[in-house]
Motif scaffolding. Structure first.
Motif, PDB file in Angstrom:
ATOM      1  N   UNK A 123      74.472  -3.268  25.087  1.00 13.20           N
ATOM      2  CA  UNK A 123      75.684  -3.536  25.870  1.00 13.20           C
ATOM      3  C   UNK A 123      75.390  -4.658  26.861  1.00 13.20           C
ATOM      4  N   UNK A 124      76.443  -5.263  27.388  1.00  7.80           N
ATOM      5  CA  UNK A 124      76.269  -6.254  28.440  1.00  7.80           C
ATOM      6  C   UNK A 124      75.882  -5.567  29.746  1.00  7.80           C
ATOM      7  N   UNK A 125      75.074  -6.262  30.542  1.00 10.88           N
ATOM      8  CA  UNK A 125      74.679  -5.735  31.846  1.00 10.88           C
ATOM      9  C   UNK A 125      75.231  -6.650  32.932  1.00 10.88           C
ATOM     10  N   UNK A 126      75.929  -6.050  33.876  1.00  6.01           N
ATOM     11  CA  UNK A 126      76.568  -6.812  34.933  1.00  6.01           C
ATOM     12  C   UNK A 126      75.539  -7.433  35.866  1.00  6.01           C
ATOM     13  N   UNK A 127      75.996  -8.406  36.637  1.00  8.28           N
ATOM     14  CA  UNK A 127      75.144  -9.051  37.629  1.00  8.28           C
ATOM     15  C   UNK A 127      74.489  -7.990  38.513  1.00  8.28           C
ATOM     16  N   UNK A 128      73.177  -8.075  38.658  1.00  8.15           N
ATOM     17  CA  UNK A 128      72.466  -7.106  39.484  1.00  8.15           C
ATOM     18  C   UNK A 128      71.665  -6.087  38.697  1.00  8.15           C
ATOM     19  N   UNK A 129      71.654  -6.191  37.351  1.00  5.62           N
ATOM     20  CA  UNK A 129      70.759  -5.312  36.592  1.00  5.62           C
ATOM     21  C   UNK A 129      69.317  -5.715  36.893  1.00  5.62           C
ATOM     22  N   UNK A 130      68.429  -4.724  37.034  1.00  4.99           N
ATOM     23  CA  UNK A 130      67.041  -5.024  37.367  1.00  4.99           C
ATOM     24  C   UNK A 130      66.086  -4.091  36.632  1.00  4.99           C
ATOM     25  N   UNK A 131      64.891  -4.605  36.398  1.00  4.83           N
ATOM     26  CA  UNK A 131      63.787  -3.799  35.889  1.00  4.83           C
ATOM     27  C   UNK A 131      62.632  -3.896  36.869  1.00  4.83           C
ATOM     28  N   UNK A 132      61.778  -2.879  36.879  1.00  6.95           N
ATOM     29  CA  UNK A 132      60.663  -2.834  37.826  1.00  6.95           C
ATOM     30  C   UNK A 132      59.451  -2.243  37.131  1.00  6.95           C
ATOM     31  N   UNK A 133      58.263  -2.751  37.489  1.00  4.59           N
ATOM     32  CA  UNK A 133      57.038  -2.197  36.938  1.00  4.59           C
ATOM     33  C   UNK A 133      55.884  -2.343  37.909  1.00  4.59           C
ATOM     34  N   UNK A 134      54.997  -1.348  37.921  1.00  6.06           N
ATOM     35  CA  UNK A 134      53.813  -1.408  38.771  1.00  6.06           C
ATOM     36  C   UNK A 134      52.715  -0.543  38.170  1.00  6.06           C
ATOM     37  N   UNK A 135      51.473  -0.904  38.436  1.00 11.54           N
ATOM     38  CA  UNK A 135      50.329  -0.092  38.020  1.00 11.54           C
ATOM     39  C   UNK A 135      49.887   0.771  39.197  1.00 11.54           C
ATOM     40  N   UNK A 136      49.740   2.074  38.948  1.00 15.10           N
ATOM     41  CA  UNK A 136      49.383   3.020  39.997  1.00 15.10           C
ATOM     42  C   UNK A 136      48.030   3.639  39.661  1.00 15.10           C
ATOM     43  N   UNK A 137      47.049   3.533  40.558  1.00 13.12           N
ATOM     44  CA  UNK A 137      45.729   4.126  40.297  1.00 13.12           C
ATOM     45  C   UNK A 137      45.833   5.616  39.967  1.00 13.12           C
ATOM     46  N   UNK A 138      45.188   6.022  38.885  1.00 14.58           N
ATOM     47  CA  UNK A 138      45.202   7.416  38.479  1.00 14.58           C
ATOM     48  C   UNK A 138      46.457   7.840  37.744  1.00 14.58           C
ATOM     49  N   UNK A 139      47.418   6.941  37.629  1.00 11.80           N
ATOM     50  CA  UNK A 139      48.677   7.257  36.950  1.00 11.80           C
ATOM     51  C   UNK A 139      48.926   6.331  35.769  1.00 11.80           C
ATOM     52  N   UNK A 140      48.695   5.047  35.977  1.00 13.75           N
ATOM     53  CA  UNK A 140      48.955   4.066  34.928  1.00 13.75           C
ATOM     54  C   UNK A 140      50.180   3.236  35.241  1.00 13.75           C
ATOM     55  N   UNK A 141      50.819   2.751  34.210  1.00 12.47           N
ATOM     56  CA  UNK A 141      51.974   1.872  34.405  1.00 12.47           C
ATOM     57  C   UNK A 141      53.229   2.697  34.641  1.00 12.47           C
ATOM     58  N   UNK A 142      53.984   2.305  35.668  1.00 11.20           N
ATOM     59  CA  UNK A 142      55.220   3.003  36.019  1.00 11.20           C
ATOM     60  C   UNK A 142      56.393   2.040  35.869  1.00 11.20           C
ATOM     61  N   UNK A 143      57.307   2.276  34.901  1.00 14.33           N
ATOM     62  CA  UNK A 143      58.477   1.415  34.733  1.00 14.33           C
ATOM     63  C   UNK A 143      59.736   2.080  35.293  1.00 14.33           C
ATOM     64  N   UNK A 144      60.706   1.261  35.645  1.00 12.05           N
ATOM     65  CA  UNK A 144      62.005   1.768  36.085  1.00 12.05           C
ATOM     66  C   UNK A 144      63.029   0.660  35.900  1.00 12.05           C
ATOM     67  N   UNK A 145      64.302   1.026  35.855  1.00 10.70           N
ATOM     68  CA  UNK A 145      65.362   0.021  35.870  1.00 10.70           C
ATOM     69  C   UNK A 145      66.611   0.621  36.485  1.00 10.70           C
ATOM     70  N   UNK A 146      67.586  -0.237  36.795  1.00 12.01           N
ATOM     71  CA  UNK A 146      68.802   0.242  37.423  1.00 12.01           C
ATOM     72  C   UNK A 146      69.817  -0.876  37.567  1.00 12.01           C
ATOM     73  N   UNK A 147      70.948  -0.542  38.149  1.00 10.17           N
ATOM     74  CA  UNK A 147      72.038  -1.491  38.343  1.00 10.17           C
ATOM     75  C   UNK A 147      72.407  -1.531  39.819  1.00 10.17           C
TER      76      UNK A 147
END
Length: 245
Positions: free
Chosen positions: A214-238
């Motif tokens: 689907x189309x994503x409106x202005x302001x769609x975002x993705x996020x990622x970070x590496x956390x010690x003892x956890x690994x890669x953490x992804x997220x996204x939102x509008x």
């Protein structure tokens, strides 16, 4: 033509916001195979033709003076906070040369309009056909021809995508809730994106924001970070409507 040549020497107007670091990360290279469908945007503009070109590149500078919507210096209001992100990549959707302050949008010399699609329903920027570049890499180039001659006061440029690093403090993120992460920010009016990269990690829009078809409106975002003892953490939102301009 003198004005155009002067503009060429500037290699385009270049935008904020990246502090210089001693070690640059390796660019995310994109390769294409004529027998397979393209999955990610190109990471440099492919110039065509011979002779001189007007070349546009970004310059990132997180120490640049913070400006408001009218281009005037602004300050952070009392009780508010802000940070200067370290820009990794950008993409442009529209480039126009405007003759003066009163030149209406589209009435100047329109040089570039990024590919669009209706795959997601209404018209949207086709992210996979964008050119997503790092600082100093050409994101657009056009041969200098007689029809470009003129006097131009302003360069109008509409961004469609930004990729940048930020510090965070967020209880919703595992670990000690403090670290540095990377944001993929889709700031164009409407974007059709099936997948994108944050560092070397492939992200697909989640079901919570409608998924990848689907189309994503202005302001769609993705996020990622590496956390010690956890690994890669992804997220996204509008982002809420009207909060991204």
């Amino acid at each position: 033509m003198k004005n155009l040549l002067a503009l060429m020497l500037l290699s385009g107007i270049l935008f904020s916001c990246k502090k210089k670091t001693e070690e640059e990360t390796t660019p995310e290279e994109t390769t294409t195979n004529p027998t397979t469908q393209k999955q990610f945007p190109d990471t440099a503009w492919t110039m065509t033709g011979t002779g001189p070109h007007l070349i546009f590149k970004f310059k990132f500078d997180s120490t640049q003076v913070r400006l408001d919507n009218l281009g005037n210096p602004s300050t952070i209001p009392s009780g508010h906070g802000a940070c200067s992100p370290i820009l990794n990549q950008m993409a442009s959707h529209y480039v126009e040369l405007a003759q003066n302050d009163l030149t209406a949008f589209g009435a100047g010399k329109v040089l570039y309009h990024a590919p669009e699609t209706t795959k997601g329903g209404t018209t949207a920027i086709d992210f996979v056909k964008s050119t997503v570049v790092r600082e100093g890499v050409a994101f657009y180039a056009i041969p200098i021809t007689p029809d470009l001659a003129g006097t131009y006061k302003w360069l109008r440029l509409s961004l469609s995508y930004q990729n940048y690093d930020i510090p965070y403090k967020a209880n919703a993120i595992p670990g000690n809730h403090i670290g540095t992460g990377t944001v993929a920010s889709f700031v164009g009016y409407n974007t059709y994106v099936e997948r994108y990269k944050i560092k070397d990690n492939v992200h697909v829009p989640s079901a919570s924001v409608g998924g990848p078809t689907v189309n994503h409106l202005q302001g769609y975002w993705g996020f990622g970070t590496y956390i010690p003892g956890y690994g890669y953490y992804p997220a996204d939102g509008q982002a809420p409507a009207g909060s991204t301009t």
